[in-house]
Design a protein around this motif. Structure first.
Motif, mmCIF file in Angstrom:
data_model
loop_
_atom_site.group_PDB
_atom_site.id
_atom_site.type_symbol
_atom_site.label_atom_id
_atom_site.label_comp_id
_atom_site.label_asym_id
_atom_site.label_seq_id
_atom_site.Cartn_x
_atom_site.Cartn_y
_atom_site.Cartn_z
ATOM 1 N N LEU A 96 0.839 -1.201 0.000
ATOM 2 C CA LEU A 96 0.000 0.000 0.000
ATOM 3 C C LEU A 96 0.873 1.249 0.000
ATOM 4 O O LEU A 96 0.577 2.225 -0.709
ATOM 5 C CB LEU A 96 -0.924 -0.005 1.217
ATOM 6 C CG LEU A 96 -1.906 1.178 1.315
ATOM 7 C CD1 LEU A 96 -2.826 1.233 0.107
ATOM 8 C CD2 LEU A 96 -2.719 1.100 2.603
ATOM 9 N N ILE A 97 1.959 1.242 0.764
ATOM 10 C CA ILE A 97 2.877 2.374 0.784
ATOM 11 C C ILE A 97 3.469 2.602 -0.605
ATOM 12 O O ILE A 97 3.563 3.738 -1.083
ATOM 13 C CB ILE A 97 3.991 2.138 1.830
ATOM 14 C CG1 ILE A 97 3.414 2.216 3.244
ATOM 15 C CG2 ILE A 97 5.115 3.163 1.662
ATOM 16 C CD1 ILE A 97 4.378 1.774 4.325
ATOM 17 N N VAL A 98 3.868 1.509 -1.274
ATOM 18 C CA VAL A 98 4.455 1.618 -2.616
ATOM 19 C C VAL A 98 3.465 2.244 -3.593
ATOM 20 O O VAL A 98 3.807 3.175 -4.351
ATOM 21 C CB VAL A 98 4.907 0.233 -3.125
ATOM 22 C CG1 VAL A 98 5.265 0.291 -4.612
ATOM 23 C CG2 VAL A 98 6.096 -0.269 -2.320
ATOM 24 N N PHE A 99 2.233 1.760 -3.591
ATOM 25 C CA PHE A 99 1.253 2.273 -4.545
ATOM 26 C C PHE A 99 0.766 3.675 -4.172
ATOM 27 O O PHE A 99 0.389 4.453 -5.060
ATOM 28 C CB PHE A 99 0.079 1.302 -4.670
ATOM 29 C CG PHE A 99 0.417 0.052 -5.427
ATOM 30 C CD1 PHE A 99 0.850 0.118 -6.744
ATOM 31 C CD2 PHE A 99 0.328 -1.193 -4.832
ATOM 32 C CE1 PHE A 99 1.179 -1.028 -7.450
ATOM 33 C CE2 PHE A 99 0.654 -2.352 -5.525
ATOM 34 C CZ PHE A 99 1.081 -2.264 -6.838
ATOM 35 N N ARG A 100 0.787 4.010 -2.887
ATOM 36 C CA ARG A 100 0.472 5.394 -2.511
ATOM 37 C C ARG A 100 1.548 6.348 -3.052
ATOM 38 O O ARG A 100 1.250 7.464 -3.454
ATOM 39 C CB ARG A 100 0.373 5.519 -0.993
ATOM 40 C CG ARG A 100 -0.903 4.953 -0.420
ATOM 41 C CD ARG A 100 -2.102 5.809 -0.729
ATOM 42 N NE ARG A 100 -2.142 7.014 0.087
ATOM 43 C CZ ARG A 100 -3.025 7.985 -0.076
ATOM 44 N NH1 ARG A 100 -3.924 7.921 -1.045
ATOM 45 N NH2 ARG A 100 -3.007 9.053 0.708
ATOM 46 N N ALA A 101 2.801 5.875 -3.062
ATOM 47 C CA ALA A 101 3.861 6.669 -3.688
ATOM 48 C C ALA A 101 3.550 6.893 -5.167
ATOM 49 O O ALA A 101 3.743 7.993 -5.704
ATOM 50 C CB ALA A 101 5.208 5.973 -3.517
ATOM 51 N N GLY A 102 3.048 5.845 -5.838
ATOM 52 C CA GLY A 102 2.667 5.977 -7.239
ATOM 53 C C GLY A 102 1.530 6.965 -7.432
ATOM 54 O O GLY A 102 1.515 7.735 -8.410
ATOM 55 N N GLN A 103 0.563 6.961 -6.512
ATOM 56 C CA GLN A 103 -0.513 7.946 -6.593
ATOM 57 C C GLN A 103 0.030 9.366 -6.471
ATOM 58 O O GLN A 103 -0.389 10.267 -7.204
ATOM 59 C CB GLN A 103 -1.536 7.699 -5.484
ATOM 60 C CG GLN A 103 -2.571 6.634 -5.793
ATOM 61 C CD GLN A 103 -3.712 6.668 -4.796
ATOM 62 O OE1 GLN A 103 -3.496 6.744 -3.577
ATOM 63 N NE2 GLN A 103 -4.930 6.626 -5.288
ATOM 64 N N GLY A 104 0.963 9.566 -5.547
ATOM 65 C CA GLY A 104 1.570 10.874 -5.398
ATOM 66 C C GLY A 104 2.340 11.283 -6.635
ATOM 67 O O GLY A 104 2.282 12.435 -7.079
ATOM 68 N N LEU A 105 3.046 10.325 -7.227
ATOM 69 C CA LEU A 105 3.814 10.577 -8.439
ATOM 70 C C LEU A 105 2.921 11.045 -9.580
ATOM 71 O O LEU A 105 3.260 11.972 -10.317
ATOM 72 C CB LEU A 105 4.556 9.297 -8.837
ATOM 73 C CG LEU A 105 5.525 9.384 -10.017
ATOM 74 C CD1 LEU A 105 6.724 10.247 -9.656
ATOM 75 C CD2 LEU A 105 5.988 7.983 -10.420
#
Length: 398
Positions: A96-105
């Motif tokens: 979830l942390i990894v994909f939240r980073a993708g959302q921010g990106l």
């Protein structure tokens, strides 16, 4: 493009990023239980979003100056869509942390490009008016998104929130393609190369007024990020609110910010932007300090906390749109780079402050209010020399 239509379109695009935060807030305690993660780790899913949201702006701004405003939007929104799907199916808190980073990106493009579009079309008080109108559209996020998130949690669980965000991003992609014109003419585009970026970035870092206004807004925005990261745990833990009750309390706090932001443009026209910023900075620091005193003294109950934050964030609503516009005004030739650098610095400032606050967070309101007061005080201290420097150098904007 007429101002009302521009505000509506840019506001809808800009609202996707805040929705990725606000819909998600009521779900944080449930995510903690479902993925067997502690509070600090769940807060990291929010912090990582802000960090990547900030860093990515350094990429989108120069790209938007070279390729126009729409191509970066297509790429960023598509990235957000894919990351939202990843969040919806994440099996662990780490994923979830990894994909939240993708959302921010991906979501960062919806912060940088709309601000650059505003600068393409308007400057000065007119730009402040448009920014405030966009913030009025965005204001539905803190009022409705947490309630929508609570409803989705009751209906199916926290994962449904990310499926809805995916759908919202798809609609944004369609809106960009069909309704948003290209506002940067080919003759006004700046070729991206190391030399241009170096000189443009160096000129911004050497501009004390740009840096001062950016950091004022940065610490102001950091205070709101601290509230966002901590409020769900404070309201549910210390005061025992349900997700729906939290959503209502959160909306009341946010209404103060967005209602005041609508006054920023008219007040700037009548009294000058510098005075409006100073009024906001003094009020923000004053109300925050008073609330901290009450909290440390042990007199805090829920109505007092909500009322105090309402007043503090109302003053913050006078700071954010005005500092954004004033910082970009003299840098129209590199508006994308200036927007991205300013946004990145603000997001990184906020992310750092959230991490620091998390080290002292104990589930009560005291660390949250103390960190907000610190940010408000720093914003005021930066305002004093910055606004003095503006008066003799930018008579047209004060």
């Amino acid at each position: 493009m007429p101002m009302l239509r521009a505000a509506f379109i840019l506001g809808l695009l800009s609202a996707v990023g805040p929705f990725a935060i606000d819909m998600y807030l009521p779900a944080m305690p449930e995510i903690s239980r479902d993925l067997n993660a502690d509070v600090a780790t769940v807060q990291l899913t929010l912090t990582i979003y802000f960090v990547f949201f900030g860093i990515a702006q350094l990429f989108y701004g120069p790209w938007a100056d070279q390729a126009g405003r729409k191509k970066p939007l297509y790429f960023g929104i598509a990235t957000f869509i894919l990351a939202s799907i990843g969040c919806a199916v994440a099996p662990t808190i780490e994923w979830l942390i990894v994909f939240r980073a993708g959302q921010g990106l991906g979501g960062a493009v919806l912060m940088v490009v709309p601000r650059a579009v505003i600068r393409d079309m308007h400057t000065g008080p007119e730009a402040t008016k448009l920014m405030a109108m966009i913030m009025l559209v965005i204001s539905v996020s803190p009022m409705l998104a947490p309630l929508a998130g609570s409803g989705l949690i009751a209906f199916g669980g926290w994962r449904e929130i990310f499926w809805v965000l995916c759908i919202a991003a798809v609609l944004s992609l369609v809106l960009t393609n069909k309704a948003l014109p290209e506002t940067l003419a080919p003759t006004d585009r700046v070729r991206v190369n190391v030399k241009n970026l170096w000189h443009g970035g160096l000129s911004l870092f050497r501009d004390p007024i740009f840096m001062g206004l950016t950091l004022m807004g940065g610490f102001g925005f950091a205070s709101f990020m601290i509230f966002i990261a901590s409020a769900a745990f404070v309201y549910s833990g210390q005061f025992g609110l349900s997700p729906t009750e939290f959503s209502i309390a959160f909306a009341i706090n946010a209404i103060g910010f967005f209602a005041a932001s609508q006054l920023a443009g008219p007040l700037s026209e009548r009294h000058g932007t510098s005075k409006v910023i100073m009024w906001g900075a003094i009020g923000f620091a004053g109300f925050s300090a008073a609330l901290l005193y009450i909290t440390v003294a042990g007199w805090t109950d829920l109505p007092i906390l909500v009322a105090g934050l309402f007043c503090a964030f109302a003053c913050l609503g006078l700071i954010i749109p005005t500092t954004m516009v004033m910082a970009l005004d003299p840098h129209g030739d590199i508006a994308g780079l200036a927007s991205s650098l300013g946004g990145a610095l603000q997001m990184l400032t906020g992310g750092i402050m959230v991490v620091i606050t998390g080290l002292f967070f104990d589930g009560t309101a005291t660390p949250m209010v103390a960190a907000i007061t610190l940010c408000a005080t720093l914003s005021l201290l930066i305002a004093l020399p910055t606004l003095r420097a503006i008066r003799p150098t930018r008579q047209g904007t004060v």
